[in-house]
Design a protein around this motif. Structure first.
Motif, PDB file in Angstrom:
ATOM      1  N   GLN A   1       0.838  -1.203   0.000  1.00 22.21           N
ATOM      2  CA  GLN A   1       0.000   0.000   0.000  1.00 22.21           C
ATOM      3  C   GLN A   1       0.869   1.247   0.000  1.00 22.21           C
ATOM      4  O   GLN A   1       1.907   1.290   0.670  1.00 22.21           O
ATOM      5  N   GLY A   2       0.437   2.260  -0.715  1.00 21.49           N
ATOM      6  CA  GLY A   2       1.091   3.564  -0.710  1.00 21.49           C
ATOM      7  C   GLY A   2       0.032   4.641  -0.762  1.00 21.49           C
ATOM      8  O   GLY A   2      -1.022   4.462  -1.395  1.00 21.49           O
ATOM      9  N   GLU A   3       0.294   5.748  -0.085  1.00 21.07           N
ATOM     10  CA  GLU A   3      -0.714   6.802  -0.016  1.00 21.07           C
ATOM     11  C   GLU A   3      -0.036   8.156   0.181  1.00 21.07           C
ATOM     12  O   GLU A   3       0.955   8.268   0.885  1.00 21.07           O
ATOM     13  N   GLY A   4      -0.589   9.157  -0.443  1.00 21.66           N
ATOM     14  CA  GLY A   4      -0.177  10.542  -0.209  1.00 21.66           C
ATOM     15  C   GLY A   4      -1.392  11.332   0.244  1.00 21.66           C
ATOM     16  O   GLY A   4      -2.471  11.214  -0.354  1.00 21.66           O
ATOM     17  N   ARG A   5      -1.231  12.098   1.333  1.00 20.00           N
ATOM     18  CA  ARG A   5      -2.334  12.913   1.860  1.00 20.00           C
ATOM     19  C   ARG A   5      -1.935  14.383   1.805  1.00 20.00           C
ATOM     20  O   ARG A   5      -0.838  14.741   2.215  1.00 20.00           O
ATOM     21  N   TYR A   6      -2.853  15.217   1.334  1.00 21.53           N
ATOM     22  CA  TYR A   6      -2.627  16.652   1.233  1.00 21.53           C
ATOM     23  C   TYR A   6      -3.565  17.392   2.180  1.00 21.53           C
ATOM     24  O   TYR A   6      -4.739  17.036   2.302  1.00 21.53           O
ATOM     25  N   ALA A   7      -3.037  18.416   2.839  1.00 19.35           N
ATOM     26  CA  ALA A   7      -3.862  19.317   3.657  1.00 19.35           C
ATOM     27  C   ALA A   7      -3.456  20.748   3.313  1.00 19.35           C
ATOM     28  O   ALA A   7      -2.262  21.086   3.310  1.00 19.35           O
ATOM     29  N   ASP A   8      -4.439  21.569   3.017  1.00 18.74           N
ATOM     30  CA  ASP A   8      -4.232  22.976   2.693  1.00 18.74           C
ATOM     31  C   ASP A   8      -3.763  23.731   3.936  1.00 18.74           C
ATOM     32  O   ASP A   8      -3.883  23.242   5.060  1.00 18.74           O
ATOM     33  N   ALA A   9      -3.249  24.932   3.746  1.00 21.25           N
ATOM     34  CA  ALA A   9      -2.858  25.776   4.875  1.00 21.25           C
ATOM     35  C   ALA A   9      -4.058  25.987   5.800  1.00 21.25           C
ATOM     36  O   ALA A   9      -5.203  26.010   5.354  1.00 21.25           O
ATOM     37  N   MET A  10      -3.764  26.102   7.102  1.00 20.63           N
ATOM     38  CA  MET A  10      -4.862  26.259   8.063  1.00 20.63           C
ATOM     39  C   MET A  10      -4.377  27.021   9.292  1.00 20.63           C
ATOM     40  O   MET A  10      -3.183  27.083   9.570  1.00 20.63           O
ATOM     41  N   PHE A  11      -5.329  27.585   9.992  1.00 21.96           N
ATOM     42  CA  PHE A  11      -5.038  28.269  11.244  1.00 21.96           C
ATOM     43  C   PHE A  11      -5.054  27.256  12.382  1.00 21.96           C
ATOM     44  O   PHE A  11      -5.769  26.265  12.336  1.00 21.96           O
ATOM     45  N   ASN A  12      -4.281  27.531  13.425  1.00 23.84           N
ATOM     46  CA  ASN A  12      -4.196  26.620  14.561  1.00 23.84           C
ATOM     47  C   ASN A  12      -4.847  27.160  15.818  1.00 23.84           C
ATOM     48  O   ASN A  12      -4.780  26.526  16.865  1.00 23.84           O
ATOM     49  N   ASP A  13      -5.451  28.338  15.725  1.00 20.01           N
ATOM     50  CA  ASP A  13      -6.180  28.898  16.871  1.00 20.01           C
ATOM     51  C   ASP A  13      -7.381  29.672  16.359  1.00 20.01           C
ATOM     52  O   ASP A  13      -7.482  29.995  15.180  1.00 20.01           O
ATOM     53  N   SER A  14      -8.304  29.952  17.244  1.00 20.51           N
ATOM     54  CA  SER A  14      -9.548  30.612  16.849  1.00 20.51           C
ATOM     55  C   SER A  14      -9.361  32.088  16.508  1.00 20.51           C
ATOM     56  O   SER A  14     -10.234  32.679  15.875  1.00 20.51           O
ATOM     57  N   LEU A  15      -8.244  32.687  16.905  1.00 21.01           N
ATOM     58  CA  LEU A  15      -7.964  34.078  16.525  1.00 21.01           C
ATOM     59  C   LEU A  15      -7.385  34.174  15.122  1.00 21.01           C
ATOM     60  O   LEU A  15      -7.230  35.268  14.589  1.00 21.01           O
TER      61      LEU A  15
END
Length: 170
Positions: A138-152
């Motif tokens: 098995q092989g897999e690539g996962r992508y996640a876009d830029a994101m904020f890490n706090d509610s502010l």
């Protein structure tokens, strides 16, 4: 520190989702769209009441989230045991107004740790080695876009877009 242990309320979610799945020969496709209406959403809030800024779990009065998920897989008839797959997630989040130690924060901030675009690409090959043993690659690539890490939505502690790669032999 003890400031991070302040109590918070349970969250309430009213969720609407509609989706469909379809199998046609070697193809599997599924998709859904959703809308979430949160009350007292639990999220990380910056708190500077103790002199040193901390992230603590707290409540924001409301949040709306909507998006779509699409997943597809293909099993080529010419190569038994191979499965190729892909998925795409689209997400839009908006927090209601809330109060932090910095004062009133207007509505419209993004929910922390919620990328607007995410996806995966994968391949799996399964082969019978003997009557009792199966080999799976098995092989897999996962992508996640830029994101904020706090509610502010502080850009200093935001995460850039990234890929994660995994592989395994079973």
């Amino acid at each position: 520190n003890s400031g991070q242990l302040q109590p918070y309320d349970p969250e309430t979610l009213l969720a609407y989702e509609i989706g469909a799945k379809r199998r046609a020969g070697p193809y599997d496709v599924s998709g859904s769209v959703f809308y979430y209406d949160y009350q007292d959403v639990q999220t990380f809030i910056r708190d500077e009441s103790g002199g040193l800024p901390i992230q603590r779990l707290g409540n924001v009065d409301e949040a709306t989230i909507y998006g779509a998920d699409l997943t597809a897989s293909y099993r080529p008839l010419s190569l038994d045991g191979l499965t190729l797959s892909a998925s795409l997630g689209l997400l839009n989040t908006e927090l209601g107004a809330f109060t932090s130690s910095a004062g009133l924060v207007p509505a419209g901030k993004k929910l922390p740790n919620a990328p607007e675009v995410s996806g995966t690409l994968g391949a799996e090959y399964e082969h019978s080695v003997s009557t009792d043993w199966m080999l799976r690659l098995q092989g897999e690539g996962r992508y996640a876009d830029a994101m904020f890490n706090d509610s502010l939505n502080d850009p200093l502690i935001a995460s850039d877009a990234y890929w994660t790669y995994n592989g395994r032999v079973i």
